[in-house]
Design a protein around this motif. Sequence first.
Motif, PDB file in Angstrom:
ATOM      1  N   LYS A   1      56.274  35.071  31.691  1.00 20.08           N
ATOM      2  CA  LYS A   1      55.093  34.694  32.671  1.00 20.08           C
ATOM      3  C   LYS A   1      53.930  33.861  32.277  1.00 20.08           C
ATOM      4  CE  LYS A   1      56.448  38.974  34.134  1.00 20.08           C
ATOM      5  NZ  LYS A   1      56.605  39.163  35.193  1.00 20.08           N
ATOM      6  N   ASP A   2      54.228  33.363  33.686  1.00 22.98           N
ATOM      7  CA  ASP A   2      53.006  31.812  33.392  1.00 22.98           C
ATOM      8  C   ASP A   2      52.113  32.215  32.502  1.00 22.98           C
ATOM      9  OD1 ASP A   2      52.311  29.484  33.438  1.00 22.98           O
ATOM     10  OD2 ASP A   2      51.083  29.845  36.211  1.00 22.98           O
ATOM     11  N   GLY A   3      51.422  31.420  31.918  1.00 19.38           N
ATOM     12  CA  GLY A   3      50.102  31.699  30.826  1.00 19.38           C
ATOM     13  C   GLY A   3      50.371  32.445  29.747  1.00 19.38           C
ATOM     14  N   MET A   4      51.718  32.834  29.466  1.00 23.08           N
ATOM     15  CA  MET A   4      51.525  33.478  28.143  1.00 23.08           C
ATOM     16  C   MET A   4      51.732  32.011  26.915  1.00 23.08           C
ATOM     17  SD  MET A   4      54.980  36.101  29.236  1.00 23.08           S
ATOM     18  CE  MET A   4      55.112  36.673  27.158  1.00 23.08           C
ATOM     19  N   SER A   5      51.728  32.849  25.554  1.00 22.30           N
ATOM     20  CA  SER A   5      51.890  32.203  24.433  1.00 22.30           C
ATOM     21  C   SER A   5      53.390  32.593  23.705  1.00 22.30           C
ATOM     22  CB  SER A   5      50.604  31.796  23.629  1.00 22.30           C
ATOM     23  OG  SER A   5      50.961  33.312  22.894  1.00 22.30           O
ATOM     24  N   GLY A   6      53.801  31.242  22.836  1.00 23.61           N
ATOM     25  CA  GLY A   6      54.804  31.446  22.011  1.00 23.61           C
ATOM     26  C   GLY A   6      54.826  30.703  20.906  1.00 23.61           C
ATOM     27  N   VAL A   7      56.199  30.282  20.163  1.00 22.72           N
ATOM     28  CA  VAL A   7      55.879  29.786  19.077  1.00 22.72           C
ATOM     29  C   VAL A   7      57.948  28.716  20.014  1.00 22.72           C
ATOM     30  CG1 VAL A   7      56.918  28.988  16.832  1.00 22.72           C
ATOM     31  CG2 VAL A   7      54.839  30.503  17.788  1.00 22.72           C
ATOM     32  N   LEU A   8      57.312  27.696  19.990  1.00 23.20           N
ATOM     33  CA  LEU A   8      59.134  27.047  20.400  1.00 23.20           C
ATOM     34  C   LEU A   8      60.013  26.572  18.650  1.00 23.20           C
ATOM     35  CD1 LEU A   8      61.111  25.853  22.631  1.00 23.20           C
ATOM     36  CD2 LEU A   8      59.896  23.650  22.687  1.00 23.20           C
ATOM     37  N   LYS A   9      61.156  26.721  18.770  1.00 22.85           N
ATOM     38  CA  LYS A   9      62.004  26.805  17.724  1.00 22.85           C
ATOM     39  C   LYS A   9      62.877  25.741  18.373  1.00 22.85           C
ATOM     40  CE  LYS A   9      62.314  30.266  14.507  1.00 22.85           C
ATOM     41  NZ  LYS A   9      63.136  31.540  14.419  1.00 22.85           N
ATOM     42  N   VAL A  10      61.866  23.999  17.628  1.00 17.06           N
ATOM     43  CA  VAL A  10      63.178  22.894  17.139  1.00 17.06           C
ATOM     44  C   VAL A  10      63.698  22.856  15.773  1.00 17.06           C
ATOM     45  CG1 VAL A  10      64.157  20.905  18.326  1.00 17.06           C
ATOM     46  CG2 VAL A  10      61.718  21.971  18.938  1.00 17.06           C
ATOM     47  N   LEU A  11      65.634  22.513  16.403  1.00 17.49           N
ATOM     48  CA  LEU A  11      66.489  22.695  15.066  1.00 17.49           C
ATOM     49  C   LEU A  11      65.904  21.166  14.592  1.00 17.49           C
ATOM     50  CD1 LEU A  11      68.767  23.642  14.156  1.00 17.49           C
ATOM     51  CD2 LEU A  11      69.922  22.063  15.344  1.00 17.49           C
ATOM     52  N   ASN A  12      65.729  21.252  13.362  1.00 20.74           N
ATOM     53  CA  ASN A  12      65.285  20.024  12.415  1.00 20.74           C
ATOM     54  C   ASN A  12      67.295  19.378  12.170  1.00 20.74           C
ATOM     55  OD1 ASN A  12      64.728  18.448  10.107  1.00 20.74           O
ATOM     56  ND2 ASN A  12      63.214  19.481  10.102  1.00 20.74           N
ATOM     57  N   THR A  13      66.676  18.860  12.557  1.00 21.25           N
ATOM     58  CA  THR A  13      68.336  17.287  12.089  1.00 21.25           C
ATOM     59  C   THR A  13      68.466  17.562  10.497  1.00 21.25           C
ATOM     60  OG1 THR A  13      67.487  15.435  11.614  1.00 21.25           O
ATOM     61  CG2 THR A  13      68.199  16.244  14.486  1.00 21.25           C
ATOM     62  N   ALA A  14      67.630  17.493   9.614  1.00 19.94           N
ATOM     63  CA  ALA A  14      67.504  18.223   8.272  1.00 19.94           C
ATOM     64  C   ALA A  14      69.009  18.778   7.246  1.00 19.94           C
ATOM     65  CB  ALA A  14      66.768  17.731   7.369  1.00 19.94           C
ATOM     66  N   SER A  15      68.909  19.727   8.530  1.00 21.59           N
ATOM     67  CA  SER A  15      70.035  20.925   8.609  1.00 21.59           C
ATOM     68  C   SER A  15      70.892  20.956   7.427  1.00 21.59           C
ATOM     69  CB  SER A  15      69.420  22.570   9.299  1.00 21.59           C
ATOM     70  OG  SER A  15      68.285  22.475   9.756  1.00 21.59           O
ATOM     71  N   GLY A  16      71.052  21.268   6.572  1.00 22.41           N
ATOM     72  CA  GLY A  16      72.498  21.480   6.029  1.00 22.41           C
ATOM     73  C   GLY A  16      72.674  22.156   4.687  1.00 22.41           C
ATOM     74  N   ASP A  17      73.281  21.411   3.997  1.00 23.01           N
ATOM     75  CA  ASP A  17      73.323  21.927   2.642  1.00 23.01           C
ATOM     76  C   ASP A  17      72.002  21.392   1.440  1.00 23.01           C
ATOM     77  OD1 ASP A  17      76.021  23.188   2.569  1.00 23.01           O
ATOM     78  OD2 ASP A  17      76.843  21.448   1.846  1.00 23.01           O
ATOM     79  N   LYS A  18      70.818  21.950   1.081  1.00 22.82           N
ATOM     80  CA  LYS A  18      69.717  21.880   0.168  1.00 22.82           C
ATOM     81  C   LYS A  18      69.238  22.458  -0.725  1.00 22.82           C
ATOM     82  CE  LYS A  18      68.690  18.738   4.235  1.00 22.82           C
ATOM     83  NZ  LYS A  18      68.847  18.055   4.161  1.00 22.82           N
ATOM     84  N   VAL A  19      68.958  22.333  -1.550  1.00 20.81           N
ATOM     85  CA  VAL A  19      68.189  23.092  -2.765  1.00 20.81           C
ATOM     86  C   VAL A  19      67.287  23.949  -2.378  1.00 20.81           C
ATOM     87  CG1 VAL A  19      67.274  22.521  -4.775  1.00 20.81           C
ATOM     88  CG2 VAL A  19      68.447  20.573  -4.049  1.00 20.81           C
ATOM     89  N   GLN A  20      67.503  25.178  -2.786  1.00 18.56           N
ATOM     90  CA  GLN A  20      66.324  26.273  -2.506  1.00 18.56           C
ATOM     91  C   GLN A  20      66.362  27.060  -3.806  1.00 18.56           C
ATOM     92  OE1 GLN A  20      67.778  29.311   0.776  1.00 18.56           O
ATOM     93  NE2 GLN A  20      69.508  26.896   0.997  1.00 18.56           N
ATOM     94  N   ILE A  21      65.001  27.154  -4.307  1.00 20.70           N
ATOM     95  CA  ILE A  21      64.215  28.237  -5.024  1.00 20.70           C
ATOM     96  C   ILE A  21      63.656  29.295  -4.351  1.00 20.70           C
ATOM     97  CG2 ILE A  21      64.109  25.854  -6.285  1.00 20.70           C
ATOM     98  CD1 ILE A  21      61.189  26.344  -6.228  1.00 20.70           C
ATOM     99  N   PRO A  22      63.289  30.108  -5.038  1.00 23.35           N
ATOM    100  CA  PRO A  22      62.307  31.062  -4.976  1.00 23.35           C
ATOM    101  C   PRO A  22      61.230  30.925  -4.598  1.00 23.35           C
ATOM    102  CG  PRO A  22      63.940  31.779  -6.349  1.00 23.35           C
ATOM    103  CD  PRO A  22      64.116  30.824  -6.318  1.00 23.35           C
ATOM    104  N   TYR A  23      60.625  31.474  -3.525  1.00 22.88           N
ATOM    105  CA  TYR A  23      59.473  30.767  -3.259  1.00 22.88           C
ATOM    106  C   TYR A  23      58.017  30.686  -3.901  1.00 22.88           C
ATOM    107  CZ  TYR A  23      54.993  30.502   0.431  1.00 22.88           C
ATOM    108  OH  TYR A  23      54.009  29.814   0.318  1.00 22.88           O
ATOM    109  N   LYS A  24      58.383  32.356  -4.630  1.00 22.34           N
ATOM    110  CA  LYS A  24      57.511  33.156  -5.108  1.00 22.34           C
ATOM    111  C   LYS A  24      57.178  31.965  -6.733  1.00 22.34           C
ATOM    112  CE  LYS A  24      60.486  35.965  -7.871  1.00 22.34           C
ATOM    113  NZ  LYS A  24      60.757  36.992  -7.876  1.00 22.34           N
ATOM    114  N   ALA A  25      57.993  30.714  -6.506  1.00 23.28           N
ATOM    115  CA  ALA A  25      57.975  30.446  -7.623  1.00 23.28           C
ATOM    116  C   ALA A  25      57.313  28.878  -7.576  1.00 23.28           C
ATOM    117  CB  ALA A  25      59.022  29.939  -8.963  1.00 23.28           C
ATOM    118  N   VAL A  26      56.682  28.967  -6.612  1.00 19.99           N
ATOM    119  CA  VAL A  26      55.918  27.712  -6.001  1.00 19.99           C
ATOM    120  C   VAL A  26      54.574  28.196  -6.735  1.00 19.99           C
ATOM    121  CG1 VAL A  26      55.051  26.146  -4.624  1.00 19.99           C
ATOM    122  CG2 VAL A  26      57.676  27.194  -4.358  1.00 19.99           C
ATOM    123  N   ILE A  27      53.705  27.074  -6.900  1.00 22.42           N
ATOM    124  CA  ILE A  27      52.404  26.966  -7.335  1.00 22.42           C
ATOM    125  C   ILE A  27      51.625  26.260  -6.751  1.00 22.42           C
ATOM    126  CG2 ILE A  27      50.703  27.640  -8.643  1.00 22.42           C
ATOM    127  CD1 ILE A  27      52.868  27.510 -11.593  1.00 22.42           C
TER     128      ILE A  27
END
Length: 394
Positions: free
Chosen positions: A281-307
């Motif tokens: 409906k006109d006036g509603m809000s939302g989050v537009l998700k735009v594909l990141n061109t850097a998607s691919g094989d990336k190094v991943q770690i558990p988020y809980k390990a970040v300080i």
Amino acid sequence: MTMINKYNSFLAAVALLAVTACGDKSKKDAAAAAPPPTPVNVVAAEKAYATYYDNYQGVVTAINTVELRSQVSGFITGIFFKEGDVVTKGAPLYEIDRRKYVAAYEQAQANVSSAKANLVKAQKDVDRYNMLLKNDAVARQTVDQATAAYETSRSQVSVAQAALASAATDLSYATIRAPFTGRIGISQVKLGAQVSPGTTLLNTISAGNPIGVDVVVNEQDIDRFYKLQKASSDSTFRLTMANGDEYPYHGKVFAIDRGVSDQTGSIKVRIQFPNPKDDLKDGMSGVLKVLNTASGDKVQIPYKAVIEQMGEYFVFISQDTIAKQQKVTLGPRVQANVIVLDGVKPGDKIVTEGFQRLRDGGKITLGPPPAATGAGASGAGAPAGGGKPATQSK
């Protein structure tokens, strides 16, 4: 002399024993002061394929919206729609008192008929005087006057026809019709209300399918959206609605605003989505998700390990018996993990538990953190030191 030598030997032995005792005590104190290695758990950083999106706050906007206003004055005598319904193009919506406009139209028709009759008479006069002029039976001036009267009558017909067209237009304006197929809102006027041309707002109608989502992006992203306007896939644009549901249809770039705001350094981009079920409906809000061109094989770690410290992000990397603190550059989160753009290599052993009491270069041992004792025994199983997992703010 013998007694003196024996006494000196005794003193030397006592002094040696005292020095030895002090040395042993210093070693024991140093051993007691050294902290034990901190028990930690580690996870190896892995490279994995990640598809992730950049989020932009968006507002749903009807691509075609029109405010309905009257172009003639009068009183509302008819309302022919149900508020909130979809109306088809050309359907009558409002009617303004038509009586004076009908009368004006009929008078204009009569004026046209009268002007045409005068034109016919003037044409006959010109024909008659021209015939008499051939026989020298009438003065040349009379013929010229008849010709001028004919031209005047012909122009009067044009004037009358223009007045008729104007009266017909006013009469058509007395019935306000839907300019296109769309959903109409709540009426701003009721039956009997007086309206003024161009000022009184009657209603608003908007086309709901397709529909747009407007986002504001930094000028650094302009080139990115221009490229996506030329070529994009079905997975490039997605929309998350305010209730958290994923919108089932995919979008495409509809328009990019003409220029960058000199106050905010941003530009508006409109993404078009199909809306066959009228979910947006006109006036509603939302989050537009735009594909990141850097998607691919990336190094991943558990988020809980970040300080997080002072807006910067760190992790502890296990190096045999010590833990080294390492600054990292983070990408987006992928479920329970987070992408690391810089600072960690595949295979690095990342400390995920027990890092709350660690310092850079601190000694570690693999194993679960010790359980709380004493008054805090009821909290067994909590992270060592009572700390809570670090969080990331973006």
